[in-house]
Design a protein around this motif. Structure first.
Motif, PDB file in Angstrom:
ATOM      1  N   ARG A 247      59.509  34.998  28.280  1.00  0.00           N
ATOM      2  CA  ARG A 247      60.262  36.239  28.445  1.00  0.00           C
ATOM      3  C   ARG A 247      59.429  37.272  29.214  1.00  0.00           C
ATOM      4  O   ARG A 247      59.342  38.453  28.839  1.00  0.00           O
ATOM      5  N   ALA A 248      58.808  36.806  30.270  1.00  0.00           N
ATOM      6  CA  ALA A 248      57.924  37.667  31.056  1.00  0.00           C
ATOM      7  C   ALA A 248      58.712  38.810  31.685  1.00  0.00           C
ATOM      8  O   ALA A 248      59.690  38.582  32.394  1.00  0.00           O
ATOM      9  N   GLY A 249      58.268  40.030  31.425  1.00  0.00           N
ATOM     10  CA  GLY A 249      58.887  41.204  32.018  1.00  0.00           C
ATOM     11  C   GLY A 249      58.210  41.571  33.324  1.00  0.00           C
ATOM     12  O   GLY A 249      57.294  40.881  33.791  1.00  0.00           O
ATOM     13  N   THR A 250      58.630  42.671  33.902  1.00  0.00           N
ATOM     14  CA  THR A 250      58.101  43.064  35.206  1.00  0.00           C
ATOM     15  C   THR A 250      56.586  43.262  35.170  1.00  0.00           C
ATOM     16  O   THR A 250      55.882  42.867  36.106  1.00  0.00           O
ATOM     17  N   ASP A 251      56.074  43.871  34.108  1.00  0.00           N
ATOM     18  CA  ASP A 251      54.630  44.101  34.015  1.00  0.00           C
ATOM     19  C   ASP A 251      53.864  42.777  33.993  1.00  0.00           C
ATOM     20  O   ASP A 251      52.859  42.613  34.696  1.00  0.00           O
ATOM     21  N   ALA A 252      54.335  41.833  33.172  1.00  0.00           N
ATOM     22  CA  ALA A 252      53.663  40.535  33.082  1.00  0.00           C
ATOM     23  C   ALA A 252      53.770  39.773  34.396  1.00  0.00           C
ATOM     24  O   ALA A 252      52.801  39.144  34.852  1.00  0.00           O
ATOM     25  N   LEU A 253      54.942  39.810  35.019  1.00  0.00           N
ATOM     26  CA  LEU A 253      55.124  39.124  36.295  1.00  0.00           C
ATOM     27  C   LEU A 253      54.217  39.717  37.366  1.00  0.00           C
ATOM     28  O   LEU A 253      53.645  38.990  38.186  1.00  0.00           O
ATOM     29  N   THR A 254      54.077  41.026  37.342  1.00  0.00           N
ATOM     30  CA  THR A 254      53.204  41.693  38.314  1.00  0.00           C
ATOM     31  C   THR A 254      51.751  41.287  38.099  1.00  0.00           C
ATOM     32  O   THR A 254      51.013  41.026  39.059  1.00  0.00           O
ATOM     33  N   ARG A 255      51.335  41.200  36.842  1.00  0.00           N
ATOM     34  CA  ARG A 255      49.957  40.782  36.537  1.00  0.00           C
ATOM     35  C   ARG A 255      49.706  39.355  37.015  1.00  0.00           C
ATOM     36  O   ARG A 255      48.684  39.078  37.653  1.00  0.00           O
ATOM     37  N   VAL A 256      50.635  38.460  36.702  1.00  0.00           N
ATOM     38  CA  VAL A 256      50.463  37.064  37.119  1.00  0.00           C
ATOM     39  C   VAL A 256      50.445  36.971  38.640  1.00  0.00           C
ATOM     40  O   VAL A 256      49.628  36.248  39.225  1.00  0.00           O
ATOM     41  N   TYR A 257      51.336  37.708  39.283  1.00  0.00           N
ATOM     42  CA  TYR A 257      51.412  37.653  40.746  1.00  0.00           C
ATOM     43  C   TYR A 257      50.099  38.100  41.380  1.00  0.00           C
ATOM     44  O   TYR A 257      49.566  37.430  42.277  1.00  0.00           O
ATOM     45  N   HIS A 258      49.559  39.210  40.940  1.00  0.00           N
ATOM     46  CA  HIS A 258      48.380  39.766  41.597  1.00  0.00           C
ATOM     47  C   HIS A 258      47.076  39.067  41.209  1.00  0.00           C
ATOM     48  O   HIS A 258      46.102  39.125  41.961  1.00  0.00           O
ATOM     49  N   HIS A 259      47.063  38.397  40.064  1.00  0.00           N
ATOM     50  CA  HIS A 259      45.839  37.719  39.631  1.00  0.00           C
ATOM     51  C   HIS A 259      45.920  36.201  39.784  1.00  0.00           C
ATOM     52  O   HIS A 259      44.928  35.505  39.575  1.00  0.00           O
ATOM     53  N   GLY A 260      47.088  35.691  40.155  1.00  0.00           N
ATOM     54  CA  GLY A 260      47.265  34.255  40.226  1.00  0.00           C
ATOM     55  C   GLY A 260      46.982  33.673  41.600  1.00  0.00           C
ATOM     56  O   GLY A 260      46.681  34.381  42.559  1.00  0.00           O
ATOM     57  N   THR A 261      47.071  32.376  41.670  1.00  0.00           N
ATOM     58  CA  THR A 261      46.931  31.673  42.938  1.00  0.00           C
ATOM     59  C   THR A 261      48.205  31.838  43.758  1.00  0.00           C
ATOM     60  O   THR A 261      49.219  32.348  43.283  1.00  0.00           O
ATOM     61  N   ALA A 262      48.162  31.373  44.992  1.00  0.00           N
ATOM     62  CA  ALA A 262      49.364  31.412  45.827  1.00  0.00           C
ATOM     63  C   ALA A 262      50.498  30.617  45.181  1.00  0.00           C
ATOM     64  O   ALA A 262      51.668  31.006  45.262  1.00  0.00           O
ATOM     65  N   ASP A 263      50.157  29.506  44.531  1.00  0.00           N
ATOM     66  CA  ASP A 263      51.185  28.712  43.850  1.00  0.00           C
ATOM     67  C   ASP A 263      51.822  29.500  42.710  1.00  0.00           C
ATOM     68  O   ASP A 263      53.040  29.462  42.506  1.00  0.00           O
ATOM     69  N   GLU A 264      51.005  30.218  41.939  1.00  0.00           N
ATOM     70  CA  GLU A 264      51.534  31.012  40.839  1.00  0.00           C
ATOM     71  C   GLU A 264      52.355  32.190  41.356  1.00  0.00           C
ATOM     72  O   GLU A 264      53.372  32.561  40.765  1.00  0.00           O
ATOM     73  N   ARG A 265      51.937  32.773  42.460  1.00  0.00           N
ATOM     74  CA  ARG A 265      52.709  33.865  43.060  1.00  0.00           C
ATOM     75  C   ARG A 265      54.090  33.371  43.493  1.00  0.00           C
ATOM     76  O   ARG A 265      55.103  34.050  43.308  1.00  0.00           O
ATOM     77  N   ARG A 266      54.099  32.201  44.071  1.00  0.00           N
ATOM     78  CA  ARG A 266      55.380  31.646  44.509  1.00  0.00           C
ATOM     79  C   ARG A 266      56.305  31.409  43.313  1.00  0.00           C
ATOM     80  O   ARG A 266      57.509  31.692  43.378  1.00  0.00           O
TER      81      ARG A 266
END
Length: 256
Positions: free
Chosen positions: A91-110
């Motif tokens: 149930r990832a919200g915008t804050d969690a998605l933003t954290r994963v996007y900015h700290h993750g790999t290109a695959d995780e961002r995708r």
């Protein structure tokens, strides 16, 4: 789990457009059918952990660790679909998605970009789409122009996203809602014509797909169509590639 109506099977690494609330069940059913026993068991455990993880008493939620290892556990062909399921289970919200996007790999961002239509109903996650559109990673670009962008990206930014797809080689078929959003768009038609003229004057070829988009921009949209054909506003999905449709990527962020 509710099973979707019978349709022609698609590769498990893709999420086809759907109008039903069972989109994620369909993704999971198709994915599990292609995984071996060990990978399927890992997926079940990862989804259970994500569903039960409230993020307390640990610096990094367990489900974020599972995102990082998905490629190794289920294979790169299936990792995008697995990550989308994990993000939804958490149930990832915008804050969690933003954290994963900015700290993750290109695959995780995708995967985050593919998950947006499932998890964010309003435009709050547009900064993630806009960031992806500034890259030259064609797989990120293809994910960024999915149903979420079709619904929420402002017209000016959306037009430039279409142009970027053309000059980076991302197929225009990847752009969700293209037929509707491009229809009767005089400004998009002008931009496309100018771009084609510049390419021709420089002795360079016009990108494949430009004339198709130009034709759409001078046509009337199909009567009664949804902005993102084959989706609804609550459950729209976009393709989660198992095999690349857009090749020649450049990494954006650290790679797994």
């Amino acid at each position: 789990m509710t099973h979707p109506p019978h349709t022609t099977p698609a590769p498990s690494g893709t999420v086809p457009p759907t109008t039903t609330p069972d989109a994620l069940d369909a993704i999971r059913t198709r994915l599990e059918a292609d995984l071996d026993g060990a990978a399927r068991a890992w997926l079940h455990q990862a989804l259970q952990e994500a569903a039960g993880d409230d993020g307390t008493d640990r610096p990094i939620p367990v489900w974020e660790l599972r995102l990082a290892e998905a490629g190794r556990r289920v294979g790169s062909h299936h990792a995008d679909a697995a990550r989308v399921l994990i993000l939804h289970a958490a149930r990832a919200g915008t804050d969690a998605l933003t954290r994963v996007y900015h700290h993750g790999t290109a695959d995780e961002r995708r995967a985050v970009l593919h998950a947006l239509p499932h998890l964010v109903t309003g435009p709050d996650a547009l900064p993630l789409v806009e960031d992806a559109l500034r890259t030259n990673d064609t797989r990120l670009l293809a994910a960024a122009v999915g149903p979420y962008a079709a619904r929420h990206l402002p017209a000016h930014a959306w037009r430039h996203a279409v142009l970027k797809c053309l000059f980076t080689g991302v197929p225009v078929d990847t752009v969700a809602g293209l037929e509707h959003r491009a229809a009767e768009d005089a400004e998009l038609a002008r931009m496309l014509a100018d771009y084609a003229a510049e390419r021709t004057a420089a002795g360079r070829s016009v990108p494949e797909g430009l004339h198709r988009v130009l034709a759409l921009a001078t046509a009337t949209p199909p009567h009664g169509t949804d902005p993102v054909p084959g989706t609804d506003r609550a459950h729209g999905t976009d393709p989660v590639p198992g095999t690349d449709r857009a090749h020649g990527t450049r990494p954006h962020g650290k790679e797994a």
